[in-house]
Design an enzyme around this catalytic site. Structure first.
Site, PDB file in Angstrom:
ATOM      1  N   ASN A 148      52.898 -57.622 -28.763  1.00 43.40           N
ATOM      2  CA  ASN A 148      52.144 -58.015 -29.695  1.00 43.40           C
ATOM      3  C   ASN A 148      51.727 -59.274 -30.125  1.00 43.40           C
ATOM      4  O   ASN A 148      50.942 -59.720 -31.052  1.00 43.40           O
ATOM      5  CB  ASN A 148      51.872 -56.858 -30.842  1.00 43.40           C
ATOM      6  CG  ASN A 148      53.109 -57.420 -31.759  1.00 43.40           C
ATOM      7  OD1 ASN A 148      53.975 -58.096 -31.649  1.00 43.40           O
ATOM      8  ND2 ASN A 148      53.362 -56.414 -33.029  1.00 43.40           N
ATOM      9  N   HIS A 159      54.228 -61.057 -31.233  1.00 46.41           N
ATOM     10  CA  HIS A 159      55.277 -61.499 -32.549  1.00 46.41           C
ATOM     11  C   HIS A 159      56.301 -62.692 -31.985  1.00 46.41           C
ATOM     12  O   HIS A 159      56.653 -62.393 -30.905  1.00 46.41           O
ATOM     13  CB  HIS A 159      55.847 -60.380 -33.202  1.00 46.41           C
ATOM     14  CG  HIS A 159      57.011 -59.735 -32.606  1.00 46.41           C
ATOM     15  ND1 HIS A 159      57.143 -58.433 -32.671  1.00 46.41           N
ATOM     16  CD2 HIS A 159      58.014 -59.941 -31.659  1.00 46.41           C
ATOM     17  CE1 HIS A 159      58.066 -58.223 -32.167  1.00 46.41           C
ATOM     18  NE2 HIS A 159      58.763 -58.957 -31.401  1.00 46.41           N
ATOM     19  N   ASP A 168      66.551 -63.307 -36.865  1.00 49.26           N
ATOM     20  CA  ASP A 168      66.387 -61.972 -37.415  1.00 49.26           C
ATOM     21  C   ASP A 168      67.390 -61.162 -37.476  1.00 49.26           C
ATOM     22  O   ASP A 168      68.280 -61.216 -36.673  1.00 49.26           O
ATOM     23  CB  ASP A 168      64.713 -61.399 -37.106  1.00 49.26           C
ATOM     24  CG  ASP A 168      64.628 -61.713 -35.455  1.00 49.26           C
ATOM     25  OD1 ASP A 168      65.820 -61.505 -34.758  1.00 49.26           O
ATOM     26  OD2 ASP A 168      63.526 -61.433 -35.004  1.00 49.26           O
TER      27      ASP A 168
HETATM   28  C1  F6R Z   1      64.529 -60.994 -31.923  1.00 50.54           C
HETATM   29  C2  F6R Z   1      63.296 -61.668 -31.801  1.00 50.54           C
HETATM   30  C3  F6R Z   1      62.069 -60.754 -30.945  1.00 50.54           C
HETATM   31  C4  F6R Z   1      62.095 -60.786 -29.742  1.00 50.54           C
HETATM   32  C5  F6R Z   1      60.923 -59.766 -29.156  1.00 50.54           C
HETATM   33  C6  F6R Z   1      61.032 -59.808 -27.568  1.00 50.54           C
HETATM   34  O1  F6R Z   1      65.580 -61.728 -32.230  1.00 50.54           O
HETATM   35  O2  F6R Z   1      63.160 -62.519 -32.560  1.00 50.54           O
HETATM   36  O3  F6R Z   1      60.745 -61.452 -31.308  1.00 50.54           O
HETATM   37  O4  F6R Z   1      62.317 -61.863 -28.901  1.00 50.54           O
HETATM   38  O5  F6R Z   1      60.660 -58.774 -29.645  1.00 50.54           O
HETATM   39  O6  F6R Z   1      62.017 -58.719 -27.284  1.00 50.54           O
HETATM   40  P1  F6R Z   1      62.444 -58.321 -25.820  1.00 50.54           P
HETATM   41  O7  F6R Z   1      62.961 -59.426 -25.311  1.00 50.54           O
HETATM   42  O8  F6R Z   1      63.608 -57.245 -26.093  1.00 50.54           O
HETATM   43  O9  F6R Z   1      61.309 -57.845 -25.387  1.00 50.54           O
END
Ligand code: F6R
Length: 250
Positions: A134, A136, A66
């Site tokens: 959440n 995702h 992303d």
């Molecule tokens: C980023 C991505 C997101 C992160 C998620 C956790 O490329 O795909 O799904 O992996 O938001 O982010 P952190 O590790 O910063 O808590």
């Protein structure tokens, strides 16, 4: 799903980096699906230690999950810059092919289509994932429907607040992102999801137990045959006792 619980994120990072090193060494043309964010920082650190002199990177393809819409690749918080700083600039031979969605594309729909063609042409050997508070994965946010292909997503308020830690304030966090869709993630041969800290414990418990539901996008990973969930004791703290007792490695 396999669950691996480690004493620290660094121990967990070594485990995942070693798995990635094996793919790099033994797959003829390795394809990595890559994630960004705080959880994967120790992992890239370990991966660089293990593979910084590895010529096989030249044969590798990396496809990131992303990118924020509206951030140029040299913006300090763009995911393109994250990858450059954490991995690509630290290995002697850059991967032969590097793909990250272009958050500045004039036509975002065309950019999504371009990315889907890239994904169609490359089967991912190992997909690395973090998870949002959440639930995702990528930026596939909880919703009544999930998108299968690359798309532009409106970030949920909880994601904006969570990612505000990387910006001066939550006002600066972009409201939209381009993300790979769920089907592209599920088509990977192997998936490794990492999560550390108490703030991820609820999302992890909802991911690995209970029903598959679009309100917890990561729960869809239950449908994949080769998923490893790599945790520290804090992120594993809401798992049922049996999961930890059977699967703890350190
Ligand atoms: C980023 C991505 C997101 C992160 C998620 C956790 O490329 O795909 O799904 O992996 O938001 O982010 P952190 O590790 O910063 O808590």
């Amino acid at each position: 799903m396999r669950i691996r619980v480690f004493a620290s994120p660094d121990d967990a990072a070594l485990y995942v980096a070693t798995a990635m090193e094996q793919v790099l060494r033994y797959e003829p043309n390795p394809v990595f699906g890559l994630a960004t964010g705080g959880s994967v920082v120790p992992l890239y650190h370990r991966l660089v230690s293990l593979t910084s002199n590895e010529e096989r990177w030249l044969d590798a393809t990396t496809i990131n999950l992303d990118e924020y819409v509206g951030l140029a690749s040299d913006h300090p918080q763009s995911y393109a810059r994250f990858m450059e700083e954490r991995l690509f600039s630290r290995i002697q031979k850059r991967p032969g092919r590097i793909f990250i969605p272009d958050g500045m594309a004039a036509n975002l729909q065309e950019e999504c289509s371009r990315y889907d063609i890239i994904l169609h042409e490359h089967r991912i050997d190992l997909q690395l994932l973090g998870i949002g508070v959440n639930g995702h994965i990528g930026f596939n946010e909880p919703d009544s429907l999930l998108q299968s292909r690359t798309h532009v997503v409106e970030l949920k308020e909880e994601t904006i607040q969570s990612n505000a830690r990387f910006f001066n304030s939550s006002d600066e966090v972009p409201r939209r992102a381009i993300t790979m869709g769920m089907q592209s993630i599920l088509q990977s041969k192997r998936i490794v999801l990492v999560a550390f800290g108490q703030e991820k414990a609820r999302a992890i418990a909802d991911t690995v137990s209970g029903t598959v539901r679009t309100e917890v996008p990561a729960s869809v990973l239950q449908l994949h045959q080769d998923v490893t969930v790599v945790l520290d004791s804090a992120s594993a703290s809401l798992l049922e006792h049996d999961w930890q007792a059977q699967e703890t490695m350190s």
